[in-house]
Design an enzyme around this catalytic site. Sequence first.
Site, mmCIF file in Angstrom:
data_model
loop_
_atom_site.group_PDB
_atom_site.id
_atom_site.type_symbol
_atom_site.label_atom_id
_atom_site.label_comp_id
_atom_site.label_asym_id
_atom_site.label_seq_id
_atom_site.Cartn_x
_atom_site.Cartn_y
_atom_site.Cartn_z
ATOM 1 N N ARG A 10 -14.861 -5.812 -0.372
ATOM 2 C CA ARG A 10 -14.302 -5.363 0.974
ATOM 3 C C ARG A 10 -13.714 -3.839 0.234
ATOM 4 N NH1 ARG A 10 -8.787 -4.694 2.553
ATOM 5 N NH2 ARG A 10 -8.328 -4.712 4.392
ATOM 6 N N VAL A 11 -13.776 -3.507 1.636
ATOM 7 C CA VAL A 11 -12.752 -2.320 1.590
ATOM 8 C C VAL A 11 -12.019 -2.088 2.941
ATOM 9 C CG1 VAL A 11 -13.377 0.286 1.997
ATOM 10 C CG2 VAL A 11 -14.906 -0.773 0.422
ATOM 11 N N GLY A 12 -10.662 -1.642 2.485
ATOM 12 C CA GLY A 12 -9.918 -1.584 3.716
ATOM 13 C C GLY A 12 -10.368 -0.309 4.465
ATOM 14 N N ASP A 13 -8.814 0.542 5.047
ATOM 15 C CA ASP A 13 -8.777 0.957 5.752
ATOM 16 C C ASP A 13 -8.346 3.083 4.937
ATOM 17 O OD1 ASP A 13 -5.785 -0.379 5.899
ATOM 18 O OD2 ASP A 13 -5.103 1.318 7.176
ATOM 19 N N GLY A 47 -6.018 -3.610 7.378
ATOM 20 C CA GLY A 47 -6.982 -1.979 7.454
ATOM 21 C C GLY A 47 -8.475 -2.922 8.160
ATOM 22 N N THR A 71 0.844 -1.217 -0.011
ATOM 23 C CA THR A 71 0.419 0.148 0.443
ATOM 24 C C THR A 71 1.219 1.381 -0.288
ATOM 25 O OG1 THR A 71 -1.927 -0.750 1.040
ATOM 26 C CG2 THR A 71 -1.427 1.197 1.633
ATOM 27 N N THR A 98 -0.865 1.849 6.758
ATOM 28 C CA THR A 98 -0.778 0.908 6.297
ATOM 29 C C THR A 98 -0.957 -0.568 7.104
ATOM 30 O OG1 THR A 98 1.272 -1.020 4.785
ATOM 31 C CG2 THR A 98 1.962 1.508 6.197
ATOM 32 N N GLY A 99 -1.377 -1.579 6.716
ATOM 33 C CA GLY A 99 -1.640 -2.922 8.032
ATOM 34 C C GLY A 99 -2.763 -3.439 7.647
HETATM 35 N N1 ASP Z 1 -4.211 -1.495 5.059
HETATM 36 C C1 ASP Z 1 -4.812 -1.822 3.419
HETATM 37 C C2 ASP Z 1 -5.725 -2.640 3.647
HETATM 38 O O1 ASP Z 1 -6.086 -3.383 4.281
HETATM 39 C C3 ASP Z 1 -3.174 -3.114 3.183
HETATM 40 C C4 ASP Z 1 -2.218 -2.830 3.973
HETATM 41 O O2 ASP Z 1 -1.605 -1.519 3.517
HETATM 42 O O3 ASP Z 1 -1.038 -3.600 3.624
HETATM 43 O O4 ASP Z 1 -6.450 -2.724 2.611
#
Ligand code: ASP
Length: 342
Positions: free
Chosen positions: A235-238, A261, A207, A258-259
Amino acid sequence: MQLIRLFIRRLLFPIIIFGYLTVGMTIAAQPYALVIHGGSGNIDPQSVSEERKEAYLGKMAEALKVGEEMLKNGAASLDVVETVVKIMEDSPLFNAGKGAVFNIDGKNELDASIMCGATHNAGSVAGLSTIKNPVSAARKVMEESPHVMLTGKSADAFAYEHGLEMVDPGYFFDQIRWDQYREYVRNTFNRDRGQSIPADDDLKMGTVGAVALDLEGNIAAATSTGGMTGKYPGRVGDSPLIGAGNYASNLSCGVSATGHGEFFIRNMVAYDIAARVLYKGQTLEEAANEVINGKLKEQNANGGIIAIDKDGNVVMVFNTTAMFRGYINSSGEKGAWIFREE
Ligand code: ASP
């Protein structure tokens, strides 16, 4: 005549010098800074070839250099974060734009957001599949619609109608990501879709995000992602959620995350950090550490953030072994890193 000369020497001249110095010092006192990330994860340094490490560091250095030139020349932080994120979206190295990860149906669904710290305006998109630069689509939503967030086909259509480049969904394909998807399907997918297991860290790394403080003292933040390998369609992430994966306020700071989500959404990570700075009086470093290395770690949630406060302090905090990251600032500090121990 004598009087005029006396007036110029004793009064006008000192006033001009004083004014010049005061304005000059005020301008010099306003710092600028740019920090970027290209994802976080628990990755073994041995698993990344020297060549690939060089490629990541080179691309981050390129993005930082472009952003630095813009900031030096007085560009607005919003333009800087959009430009820098576009550079990373266009690179197949990162999980954003070209090179995004695949969902369980083997398709790319792209999410992005952008926020202006001066106005608190924000724009975001989720589930794009045909717009080359999702971060620019987020900016169009912010500036050319009365809304904050658009999703799916309508978001693609809106961005196209507002002049953004459209591509065939195949444009986003990257062989490495496809191989990761195949491996995911082979190893971890539980046939019951509702139980799809999130992919390992190294299958979703990349990300991207940027936070900038400009010479006007304005902060902006942008985040863009393909999400997580094997995610359920829709699916919607953060990353596109304002306050979770992205936030900016001139009153406190700008944050891009990032991480994993789902945890970043539940904990409203970006806004939590900004709120701690604003209401609790914590330093940016303290706030970010408490959230990333405290709260999230206790929940076994992996990830990290980059952030800049209104005074130009830059932080890059992560609870994983690696976060692709780098920054520049007006004091001449600069660098890009991947692993923790560097
Ligand atoms: N945060 C992102 C998500 O969950 C993925 C990532 O940052 O690696 O969509």
